[in-house]
Scaffold this active site. Structure first.
Site, mmCIF file in Angstrom:
data_model
loop_
_atom_site.group_PDB
_atom_site.id
_atom_site.type_symbol
_atom_site.label_atom_id
_atom_site.label_comp_id
_atom_site.label_asym_id
_atom_site.label_seq_id
_atom_site.Cartn_x
_atom_site.Cartn_y
_atom_site.Cartn_z
ATOM 1 N N LYS A 289 0.827 -1.208 0.000
ATOM 2 C CA LYS A 289 0.000 0.000 0.000
ATOM 3 C C LYS A 289 0.867 1.266 0.000
ATOM 4 O O LYS A 289 0.530 2.279 -0.600
ATOM 5 C CB LYS A 289 -0.894 -0.027 1.244
ATOM 6 C CG LYS A 289 -2.189 0.705 1.055
ATOM 7 C CD LYS A 289 -3.182 0.293 2.118
ATOM 8 C CE LYS A 289 -3.062 1.199 3.329
ATOM 9 N NZ LYS A 289 -3.915 0.818 4.449
ATOM 10 N N LYS B 144 15.304 -9.633 -35.196
ATOM 11 C CA LYS B 144 14.467 -8.462 -35.496
ATOM 12 C C LYS B 144 13.505 -8.867 -36.594
ATOM 13 O O LYS B 144 13.853 -9.701 -37.445
ATOM 14 C CB LYS B 144 15.339 -7.283 -35.944
ATOM 15 C CG LYS B 144 16.074 -6.619 -34.798
ATOM 16 C CD LYS B 144 15.143 -5.843 -33.873
ATOM 17 C CE LYS B 144 15.645 -5.832 -32.441
ATOM 18 N NZ LYS B 144 14.780 -5.151 -31.489
ATOM 19 N N LYS C 232 19.055 -14.039 -28.935
ATOM 20 C CA LYS C 232 17.797 -14.079 -28.182
ATOM 21 C C LYS C 232 16.627 -13.773 -29.099
ATOM 22 O O LYS C 232 16.735 -12.973 -30.025
ATOM 23 C CB LYS C 232 17.829 -13.125 -26.989
ATOM 24 C CG LYS C 232 17.566 -11.676 -27.293
ATOM 25 C CD LYS C 232 17.188 -10.935 -26.017
ATOM 26 C CE LYS C 232 16.708 -9.522 -26.282
ATOM 27 N NZ LYS C 232 15.391 -9.447 -26.942
ATOM 28 N N ASP C 233 15.503 -14.417 -28.800
ATOM 29 C CA ASP C 233 14.248 -14.066 -29.449
ATOM 30 C C ASP C 233 13.922 -12.620 -29.133
ATOM 31 O O ASP C 233 14.334 -12.089 -28.094
ATOM 32 C CB ASP C 233 13.096 -14.918 -28.869
ATOM 33 C CG ASP C 233 12.929 -16.237 -29.604
ATOM 34 O OD1 ASP C 233 13.452 -16.379 -30.717
ATOM 35 O OD2 ASP C 233 12.252 -17.126 -29.046
ATOM 36 N N GLU D 180 11.435 -10.079 -27.560
ATOM 37 C CA GLU D 180 10.539 -10.338 -26.422
ATOM 38 C C GLU D 180 9.066 -10.328 -26.832
ATOM 39 O O GLU D 180 8.211 -10.753 -26.063
ATOM 40 C CB GLU D 180 10.807 -9.330 -25.294
ATOM 41 C CG GLU D 180 10.382 -7.895 -25.541
ATOM 42 C CD GLU D 180 11.354 -7.115 -26.421
ATOM 43 O OE1 GLU D 180 12.348 -7.707 -26.889
ATOM 44 O OE2 GLU D 180 11.106 -5.918 -26.658
ATOM 45 N N HIS E 112 14.337 -10.136 -19.470
ATOM 46 C CA HIS E 112 14.102 -8.953 -20.310
ATOM 47 C C HIS E 112 13.411 -7.876 -19.468
ATOM 48 O O HIS E 112 12.542 -8.186 -18.655
ATOM 49 C CB HIS E 112 13.243 -9.317 -21.529
ATOM 50 C CG HIS E 112 13.271 -8.239 -22.564
ATOM 51 N ND1 HIS E 112 12.484 -7.111 -22.465
ATOM 52 C CD2 HIS E 112 14.014 -8.097 -23.677
ATOM 53 C CE1 HIS E 112 12.749 -6.315 -23.501
ATOM 54 N NE2 HIS E 112 13.679 -6.892 -24.251
ATOM 55 N N GLY F 99 19.668 0.073 -29.028
ATOM 56 C CA GLY F 99 20.347 1.028 -29.908
ATOM 57 C C GLY F 99 21.860 0.865 -29.928
ATOM 58 O O GLY F 99 22.587 1.803 -30.271
ATOM 59 N N GLY G 194 20.372 -5.528 -31.688
ATOM 60 C CA GLY G 194 19.456 -6.029 -32.706
ATOM 61 C C GLY G 194 19.711 -5.269 -33.999
ATOM 62 O O GLY G 194 20.374 -5.758 -34.923
ATOM 63 N N GLY G 195 19.217 -4.022 -34.029
ATOM 64 C CA GLY G 195 19.401 -3.179 -35.213
ATOM 65 C C GLY G 195 20.869 -2.997 -35.575
ATOM 66 O O GLY G 195 21.215 -2.904 -36.758
HETATM 67 C C1 1AE Z 1 16.406 -2.949 -23.390
HETATM 68 C C2 1AE Z 1 16.020 -4.122 -24.254
HETATM 69 C C3 1AE Z 1 16.555 -4.054 -25.640
HETATM 70 C C4 1AE Z 1 15.906 -5.025 -26.581
HETATM 71 O O1 1AE Z 1 15.273 -5.960 -26.168
HETATM 72 C C5 1AE Z 1 16.011 -4.832 -27.993
HETATM 73 O O2 1AE Z 1 15.226 -5.583 -28.749
HETATM 74 C C6 1AE Z 1 16.891 -3.965 -28.565
HETATM 75 O O3 1AE Z 1 16.961 -3.869 -29.909
HETATM 76 P P1 1AE Z 1 17.943 -2.868 -30.621
HETATM 77 O O4 1AE Z 1 19.346 -3.300 -30.345
HETATM 78 O O5 1AE Z 1 17.690 -1.497 -30.085
HETATM 79 O O6 1AE Z 1 17.608 -2.966 -32.069
#
Ligand code: 1AE
Length: 415
Positions: free
Chosen positions: A101, A150, A176-177, A179, A267, A340, A362-363
């Site tokens: 609470k 991605k 990793k997949d 999320e 995640h 990023g 990822g990107g």
């Molecule tokens: C903070 C989690 C980052 C993540 O899960 C993710 O998919 C990042 O992707 P990019 O590296 O920004 O393309």
């Protein structure tokens, strides 16, 4: 100092409480009593003697009342000790006791928790930890590299396989997949795992490098164990888990289950609903560091200070400190500053986090002008350059074409 009737165990919680007028000592007493026995001064002496062992105690009140403080800037850091007697040995009971609470009662943020040794005994923490994950991969002398699928939604198994293979051929250690990939007819769990692990084996034959695939563990909570075992039986050697959507207890249950014997990456999806406000929620080092580690994550992802979704650097380093803090009698968990990330950020990541870090993109992998395999190689070259103490641009110019192209695309961040 905590008064310990019969030597009993206490867990402390530290809060930051903002209030322009309040008597902070009174507020602290109100929390210590209100969240434990409810009322104290009005109790008859006999009841007091019976209740003392359940009563919370104010450990410290540090008021910050700068001269001429603008409205909204007056605050105090308050530490309260809670008798372990009041809650069972699970994280929901602890969290509801110290910030149930209270989390809705004014401008108050939970900064830290120090569970007693007795409470911590109920948790095994990360099954593998930093050393264990390194052991599975056989990589002990450099930071690890993770890439993220991605564009997964709407892809079939062939599309997924090709994407996995390209990432793996680039020399990443972990994949990793995304999320947001849930159970779906195009890439159902077992088929997805078999397909990706098949691609991992193919890449391993070419690169000679081991790889962990973190499959997104999803579904209703009642099915998580079953789904984890289905994934592992199909060959999954890692699990990704949206810990904040399910709760820390769900992670702790998975990590404590000896049949779920693969590393778990937590995640931070939804973390923005908890930590960014100075006035409310749970501080990032506690949320994404200490609690995530106690619950059993081997890797914890969080927004880095450099990329597209940003968390301030001091907060980032405090998350890392909580993941590896030797004071906690649990294995250390890998920090994974994310979002990023591109190769031009690798010098900053390694400078700030040291060698026991996972560089995650990822990107920054898939967006490489020559594709994902080249993207992975550009990251590996950036890591090699930093470990060799070389300037990234000079290293790229000395025949490391993938890194050169990545730098042309994203640049090199100096600070
Ligand atoms: C903070 C989690 C980052 C993540 O899960 C993710 O998919 C990042 O992707 P990019 O590296 O920004 O393309």
């Amino acid at each position: 100092m905590i008064n310990r009737p019969n030597g009993q165990a206490y867990t402390t919680a530290t809060y930051r409480l903002f209030d322009d007028k309040a008597d902070f000592h009174k507020k602290a007493e109100g929390i210590a009593v209100g969240l434990t026995v409810g009322s104290w001064t009005d109790l008859p002496e006999v009841a007091k003697r019976q209740m003392e062992k359940h009563l919370g105690q104010v450990v410290s009140v540090e008021a910050h009342e700068p001269e001429g403080a603008a409205p909204g800037e007056r605050y105090a850091d308050i530490t309260i000790a809670y008798p372990d007697l009041n809650f069972s040995r699970d994280l929901p009971a602890l969290l509801v006791t110290v910030f149930g609470k209270l989390s809705m009662d004014g401008r108050i943020k939970l900064l830290d928790l120090n569970p007693s040794a007795d409470f911590l005994q109920a948790f095994s923490g990360p099954r593998f930890g930093i050393a264990g994950v390194r052991g599975l991969l056989g990589v002990h002398d450099r930071p690890l590299l993770m890439s993220i699928f991605k564009s997964v939604i709407g892809y079939d198994l062939d599309g997924l396989r090709e994407q996995f293979l390209q990432q793996a051929l680039g020399g990443v250690d972990l994949i990793k997949d995304d999320e947001i990939l849930f159970e779906n007819p195009l890439t159902p769990l077992e088929k997805r795992v078999e397909t990706c692990i098949g691609a991992a084996r193919q890449a391993e034959r070419e690169t000679g490098q081991k790889l962990i695939y973190f499959t997104n563990l999803t579904g209703p909570t009642s099915k998580l164990r079953e789904n984890a075992r289905r994934a592992i039986d199909a060959g999954a050697n890692g699990l990704l888990f949206n810990v904040l959507a399910y709760g820390f207890d769900a992670l702790a249950e998975l990590a404590n289950d000896s049949s779920i014997d693969v590393p778990i990456a937590a995640h931070p999806a939804m973390a923005g609903a908890f930590y960014p406000s100075p006035y409310h929620g749970i501080a990032a080092p506690l949320l994404l560091g200490k609690l995530t580690r106690i619950a059993g994550a081997d890797l914890s992802l969080f927004p880095s200070p450099y990329g597209s979704v940003v968390m301030p650097k001091e907060e980032n380093l405090a998350v890392q400190a909580a993941l590896v803090d030797k004071a906690l009698p649990l294995r250390e968990a890998f920090p994974v500053p994310s979002a990023g990330i591109h190769p031009g950020l690798v010098p900053l990541i390694l400078r700030d986090f040291g060698g026991d870090v996972v560089v995650n993109a990822g990107g920054g992998v898939h967006g490489h002008p020559l594709g994902a395999a080249a993207g992975g190689r550009a990251f590996r070259q950036a890591i090699a350059a930093v470990l060799a103490g070389q300037d990234l641009t000079a290293y790229a110019a000395a025949g490391h074409e993938e890194l050169k192209l990545a730098i042309e695309r994203w640049g090199v961040r100096q600070a």
